[in-house]
Design an enzyme around this catalytic site. Structure first.
Site, mmCIF file in Angstrom:
data_model
loop_
_atom_site.group_PDB
_atom_site.id
_atom_site.type_symbol
_atom_site.label_atom_id
_atom_site.label_comp_id
_atom_site.label_asym_id
_atom_site.label_seq_id
_atom_site.Cartn_x
_atom_site.Cartn_y
_atom_site.Cartn_z
ATOM 1 N N LEU A 121 0.842 -1.196 0.000
ATOM 2 C CA LEU A 121 0.000 0.000 0.000
ATOM 3 C C LEU A 121 0.875 1.243 0.000
ATOM 4 O O LEU A 121 1.948 1.268 0.615
ATOM 5 C CB LEU A 121 -0.909 0.013 1.231
ATOM 6 N N GLY B 233 0.948 -5.284 1.192
ATOM 7 C CA GLY B 233 -0.060 -5.305 0.124
ATOM 8 C C GLY B 233 0.443 -5.988 -1.147
ATOM 9 O O GLY B 233 -0.353 -6.566 -1.906
ATOM 10 N N ASN C 216 4.359 -7.626 6.666
ATOM 11 C CA ASN C 216 5.232 -7.009 7.678
ATOM 12 C C ASN C 216 4.565 -5.861 8.429
ATOM 13 O O ASN C 216 5.230 -5.014 9.029
ATOM 14 C CB ASN C 216 6.515 -6.492 6.996
ATOM 15 N N GLU C 217 3.227 -5.809 8.401
ATOM 16 C CA GLU C 217 2.499 -4.647 8.948
ATOM 17 C C GLU C 217 2.882 -4.307 10.378
ATOM 18 O O GLU C 217 2.974 -3.132 10.743
ATOM 19 C CB GLU C 217 0.978 -4.879 8.847
HETATM 20 C C1 LIG Z 1 -4.647 -0.560 9.014
HETATM 21 C C2 LIG Z 1 -3.880 -0.708 7.753
HETATM 22 C C3 LIG Z 1 -3.526 -2.095 7.478
HETATM 23 C C4 LIG Z 1 -2.831 -2.352 6.170
HETATM 24 C C5 LIG Z 1 -1.687 -1.606 6.064
HETATM 25 C C6 LIG Z 1 -0.649 -1.713 5.279
HETATM 26 C C7 LIG Z 1 -0.331 -2.652 4.273
HETATM 27 C C8 LIG Z 1 0.840 -2.151 3.481
HETATM 28 O O1 LIG Z 1 0.996 -2.589 2.381
HETATM 29 S S1 LIG Z 1 1.866 -0.954 4.174
HETATM 30 C C9 LIG Z 1 3.255 -0.833 3.086
HETATM 31 C C10 LIG Z 1 4.294 -1.811 3.506
HETATM 32 N N1 LIG Z 1 5.423 -1.688 2.653
HETATM 33 C C11 LIG Z 1 6.668 -1.656 3.094
HETATM 34 O O2 LIG Z 1 6.949 -1.776 4.252
HETATM 35 C C12 LIG Z 1 7.739 -1.460 2.045
HETATM 36 C C13 LIG Z 1 8.453 -0.172 2.248
HETATM 37 N N2 LIG Z 1 9.457 -0.006 1.232
HETATM 38 C C14 LIG Z 1 10.661 -0.639 1.245
HETATM 39 O O3 LIG Z 1 10.959 -1.445 2.083
HETATM 40 C C15 LIG Z 1 11.579 -0.307 0.127
HETATM 41 O O4 LIG Z 1 11.192 0.907 -0.434
HETATM 42 C C16 LIG Z 1 11.655 -1.379 -0.978
HETATM 43 C C17 LIG Z 1 12.373 -2.629 -0.422
HETATM 44 C C18 LIG Z 1 10.285 -1.739 -1.498
HETATM 45 C C19 LIG Z 1 12.491 -0.819 -2.162
HETATM 46 O O5 LIG Z 1 13.745 -0.380 -1.710
HETATM 47 P P1 LIG Z 1 14.635 0.576 -2.637
HETATM 48 O O6 LIG Z 1 14.700 0.013 -4.002
HETATM 49 O O7 LIG Z 1 15.898 0.808 -1.894
HETATM 50 O O8 LIG Z 1 13.789 1.918 -2.782
HETATM 51 P P2 LIG Z 1 13.581 3.063 -1.689
HETATM 52 O O9 LIG Z 1 13.384 2.483 -0.338
HETATM 53 O O10 LIG Z 1 14.669 4.061 -1.837
HETATM 54 O O11 LIG Z 1 12.190 3.673 -2.152
HETATM 55 C C20 LIG Z 1 12.080 4.530 -3.295
HETATM 56 C C21 LIG Z 1 11.023 5.576 -3.015
HETATM 57 O O12 LIG Z 1 9.767 4.928 -2.846
HETATM 58 C C22 LIG Z 1 9.209 5.294 -1.576
HETATM 59 N N3 LIG Z 1 8.436 4.160 -1.056
HETATM 60 C C23 LIG Z 1 8.866 2.927 -0.793
HETATM 61 N N4 LIG Z 1 7.851 2.159 -0.361
HETATM 62 C C24 LIG Z 1 6.755 2.938 -0.346
HETATM 63 C C25 LIG Z 1 5.386 2.705 0.004
HETATM 64 N N5 LIG Z 1 4.934 1.526 0.420
HETATM 65 N N6 LIG Z 1 4.535 3.737 -0.103
HETATM 66 C C26 LIG Z 1 4.963 4.949 -0.532
HETATM 67 N N7 LIG Z 1 6.241 5.228 -0.878
HETATM 68 C C27 LIG Z 1 7.121 4.221 -0.786
HETATM 69 C C28 LIG Z 1 10.423 5.629 -0.713
HETATM 70 O O13 LIG Z 1 10.052 6.427 0.359
HETATM 71 C C29 LIG Z 1 11.300 6.347 -1.727
HETATM 72 O O14 LIG Z 1 10.752 7.640 -1.879
HETATM 73 P P3 LIG Z 1 11.713 8.918 -2.113
HETATM 74 O O15 LIG Z 1 12.660 8.966 -0.940
HETATM 75 O O16 LIG Z 1 10.790 10.082 -2.181
HETATM 76 O O17 LIG Z 1 12.428 8.623 -3.410
#
Ligand SMILES: CCCC/C=C\CC(=O)SCCNC(=O)CCNC(=O)[C@H](O)C(C)(C)COP(=O)(O)OP(=O)(O)OC[C@H]1O[C@@H](n2cnc3c(N)ncnc32)[C@H](O)[C@@H]1OP(=O)(O)O
Length: 292
Positions: free
Chosen positions: A98, A143, A167-168
């Site tokens: 998400l 997600g 991993n929530e």
């Molecule tokens: C009550 C609610 C219940 C349900 C809730 C949630 C379900 C979910 O799905 S929550 C989302 C969970 N996701 C994560 O924990 C993943 C987070 N991201 C990462 O671990 C890494 O970004 C990833 C391993 C996917 C990729 O790593 P890299 O290739 O090193 O990229 P970056 O970390 O540098 O990310 C680039 C850019 O994208 C932004 N980003 C990453 N993930 C998300 C996300 N899920 N949502 C929005 N934005 C995200 C990150 O911040 C970077 O942004 P900038 O710094 O602006 O470039």
């Protein structure tokens, strides 16, 4: 209903569908192209490949979710398609789950609209009449993992950097019951208890051992393996396979359908808490920091 709402939303956001979204590839094959989801008919008759293309990390934004649902709906309504392979166009990332920015600093109406889109996407994938095979060519937390778990079969690239799981809890979030149900239905109760509480993200060998994925193959064979698996699934007549799938999945989906409005309200109440907003902001900030 979802399609109409989605179209309206996409028109508002400037995405054009229909003839503007269709183009012809070099081999004359029809290729539906929206902004964030690309649909390619494949060499296997009756099979399309959906590629997630929402860089940098295929996070599930409202626009992405809407385009994805519309693409699936179009393929379901087009009787030439019987199966779909879901994969990613973003190197190394299937989907980051998400979009955290959709859940941070917005108002209740936005949270309601976003959560409904997440629910509709899950219902569409989980109950699809099509055979859905996930070709997981990258990391897939939360997600992103949910989408893969909702398919009929999962092929994961053998790369230890690619982690998969819900991993929530590591973000300070509680998974909704239907995320939990989808995991329990795939890997069983005990393994889910541990995986969900600890927010575990599994490398390929462990994901395979747990039954979270069905096959782990070399990275360059993920899509071809998904397509050959598809051939086996398509050997079964659609109507018996669809009725069987529905029989197995209906109760899980009905649970959400019955409580859909309450689930939206729960999400709004939970996500609007100051403490939750704070942990999401910290998590986003940490993602940015790790680059420096
Ligand atoms: C009550 C609610 C219940 C349900 C809730 C949630 C379900 C979910 O799905 S929550 C989302 C969970 N996701 C994560 O924990 C993943 C987070 N991201 C990462 O671990 C890494 O970004 C990833 C391993 C996917 C990729 O790593 P890299 O290739 O090193 O990229 P970056 O970390 O540098 O990310 C680039 C850019 O994208 C932004 N980003 C990453 N993930 C998300 C996300 N899920 N949502 C929005 N934005 C995200 C990150 O911040 C970077 O942004 P900038 O710094 O602006 O470039």
């Amino acid at each position: 209903m979802a399609l109409a709402a989605g179209r309206a939303m996409l028109m508002r956001s400037g995405v054009r569908l229909g003839t503007q979204a269709a183009a012809r590839g070099g081999n004359g094959a029809r290729r539906f192209m929206n902004h964030r989801v690309v649909v390619e008919p494949n060499t296997v008759p009756g099979v399309a490949v959906i590629k997630f293309k929402n860089p940098p990390v295929n996070s599930l934004t409202l626009e992405f979710l809407t385009e994805f649902v519309i693409c699936l709906e179009k393929l379901e309504n087009d009787k030439t398609f019987r199966g779909v392979v879901l994969t990613s166009d973003c190197p190394g990332i299937f989907s980051a789950g998400l979009d955290l920015r959709e859940m941070c600093g917005k108002n209740p109406a936005h949270y309601a609209e976003y959560w409904r889109a997440v629910q509709e996407m899950w219902l569409k994938v989980y109950l699809s009449n099509l055979v859905l095979v996930a070709a997981i060519n990258g990391t897939s937390p939360a997600g992103g993992c949910l989408i893969a778990l909702s398919c009929d079969y999962r092929v994961l690239a053998d790369n230890p950097r690619y982690r998969m799981g819900l991993n929530e809890t590591l973000l300070g979030l509680v998974v909704p019951f239907w995320f939990k149900d989808t995991l329990v239905n795939t890997i069983g109760h005990r393994a889910s208890e541990r995986a969900l509480q600890l927010g575990l993200l599994f490398p390929p060998a462990e994901a395979l051992q747990l039954g979270m994925v069905d096959q782990v193959v070399p990275e360059d064979q993920v899509q071809s393996t998904a397509l050959s698996v598809m051939t086996q699934w398509l050997a079964i007549p659609d109507h018996v396979r669809q009725l069987t799938k529905n029989m197995i999945r209906k109760a899980t989906a009905d649970h959400l359908i019955k409580h859909q409005e309450a689930d939206i309200q729960n999400f709004i109440n939970f996500i609007s808490r100051d403490s939750i907003q704070k942990s999401l902001q910290v998590y986003l900030e940490n993602l940015k920091q790790k680059k420096h």
